[in-house]
Enzyme design. Structure first.
Site, PDB file in Angstrom:
ATOM      1  CE1 TYR A  82       2.444  -6.796  11.025  1.00  0.00           C
ATOM      2  CE2 TYR A  82       4.072  -7.779  12.489  1.00  0.00           C
ATOM      3  CZ  TYR A  82       3.745  -6.878  11.496  1.00  0.00           C
ATOM      4  OH  TYR A  82       4.711  -6.051  10.980  1.00  0.00           O
ATOM      5  CG  LEU A 122      -2.072   1.020   1.281  1.00  0.00           C
ATOM      6  CD1 LEU A 122      -1.626   2.339   1.851  1.00  0.00           C
ATOM      7  CD2 LEU A 122      -2.754   1.232  -0.083  1.00  0.00           C
ATOM      8  CG  ASP A 173       7.387  -0.417   1.753  1.00  0.00           C
ATOM      9  OD1 ASP A 173       7.945  -1.488   1.471  1.00  0.00           O
ATOM     10  OD2 ASP A 173       6.797  -0.218   2.838  1.00  0.00           O
ATOM     11  NE  ARG A 188      25.138  -2.653  -1.315  1.00  0.00           N
ATOM     12  CZ  ARG A 188      26.328  -2.155  -1.612  1.00  0.00           C
ATOM     13  NH1 ARG A 188      26.440  -1.224  -2.548  1.00  0.00           N
ATOM     14  NH2 ARG A 188      27.402  -2.565  -0.991  1.00  0.00           N
ATOM     15  CE1 TYR A 231      11.221 -15.941   4.485  1.00  0.00           C
ATOM     16  CE2 TYR A 231      13.302 -15.280   5.491  1.00  0.00           C
ATOM     17  CZ  TYR A 231      12.273 -16.201   5.341  1.00  0.00           C
ATOM     18  OH  TYR A 231      12.314 -17.380   6.046  1.00  0.00           O
TER      19      TYR A 231
END
Length: 309
Positions: free
Chosen positions: A104, A33, A263, A231, A171
């Site tokens: 979460y 998002l 992001d 990085r 990941y």
């Protein structure tokens, strides 16, 4: 790169609860998002539409999300409402030293099960209205096995019809049953990928790499043509055909919050590539956008703080 007027981004947005001291504030958040919002801001004026694909509920939180996304210029026609699911929730607790902990609640979220309720042919038809699809490792990880299989079949058919796919490795070990399972899914995903965004720390966690060349060679072996190694505050690497370059980020003096740095980098990179920029121009644009984002609190900065790229 061929002209692109529509990009579809697949993922999950959750209700965010942020606790600082005794105060709790509520917002929304999610890796894809964040990328969708920044990509929309950076390319909407150039005639590029960004669509967000996910599942939501039919509740006030979901309605608020939809309204916020539409305000950002996102196409929400492929946001699928569930009659019996709700958005996931996560909480952030910030300690006195600034370190953050995340919690979460997403195991029964609408975004996890949205593919079960859709007709694959209808989805493919809508997806093929977009010249590019973007998703992340989290987009894959949250799905049950049957949903992930449906998604891979959908993306395979989409790519066979000429669509491009961009994938961010992102990941998160806690979302996978095992690293072996994740590696198998990433192998299938990367075999469908045209542009891969790799964060080397994530490659180390998933594969045990000791050098970036290992991650690059493995990704190339899957057939990925354009690889971007993120990085953080150091040079990013771009490998595309015979091109192999390191692009230095402009200095940032006032780092406040690194949330959504990766992001937003992906959004800046894609924005420049989709509007005709070279890989080097795109990497610099990614650095510029991420550098501005980390000078503000939270994942999404005010619109008037957006940089020019």
């Amino acid at each position: 790169m061929n002209p692109i007027s529509r990009v579809a981004i697949i993922g999950e947005c959750m209700v965010e609860l942020k606790k600082v001291g005794d105060t709790i504030t509520q917002g929304f958040g999610g890796d894809t998002l964040n990328t969708a919002v920044y990509l929309s801001r950076l390319t909407h004026q150039q005639g590029i539409t960004t669509s967000y694909l996910t599942g939501l509920g039919q509740d006030p939180f979901s309605a608020d999300m939809l309204s916020a996304w539409q305000t950002e210029g996102l196409d929400t026609s492929m946001v699928y409402p569930s009659s019996d699911k709700l958005p996931g929730i996560y909480a952030i607790q910030t300690r006195d030293d600034g370190e953050r902990s995340f919690y979460y609640w997403r195991n029964d979220s609408a975004a996890k099960y949205w593919l079960r309720e859709q007709d694959p042919q209808h989805l493919l038809r809508d997806l093929c209205q977009h010249q590019m699809v973007y998703l992340s490792g989290i987009s894959l990880a949250i799905l049950p096995d049957d949903g992930r299989r449906t998604l891979f079949e959908l993306l395979t058919a989409y790519r066979q019809q000429g669509g491009m796919i961009a994938f961010d490795n992102n990941y998160r070990p806690a979302l996978w049953s095992s690293a072996e399972h994740a590696r198998a899914c990433y192998a299938e995903m990367l075999a469908l990928t045209d542009i891969a965004f790799l964060t080397f720390d994530d490659e180390v966690m998933l594969y045990g790499d000791e050098q970036e060349d290992q991650a690059i060679a493995r990704t190339q072996a899957f057939g990925v043509k354009e690889i971007v190694v993120k990085r953080g505050g150091e040079d990013c690497l771009v490998i595309s055909g015979q091109l192999s370059i390191a692009v230095t980020p402009p200095p940032v003096a006032n780092i406040i919050d690194t949330t959504a740095a990766g992001d937003s980098f992906s959004a800046g990179y894609l924005a420049k590539r989709l509007t005709g920029g070279s890989e080097q121009d795109a990497a610099l644009a990614g650095h510029i956008v991420a550098g501005r984002v980390i000078q503000h609190r939270g994942a999404i900065i005010p619109k008037d703080a957006m940089p020019e790229i």
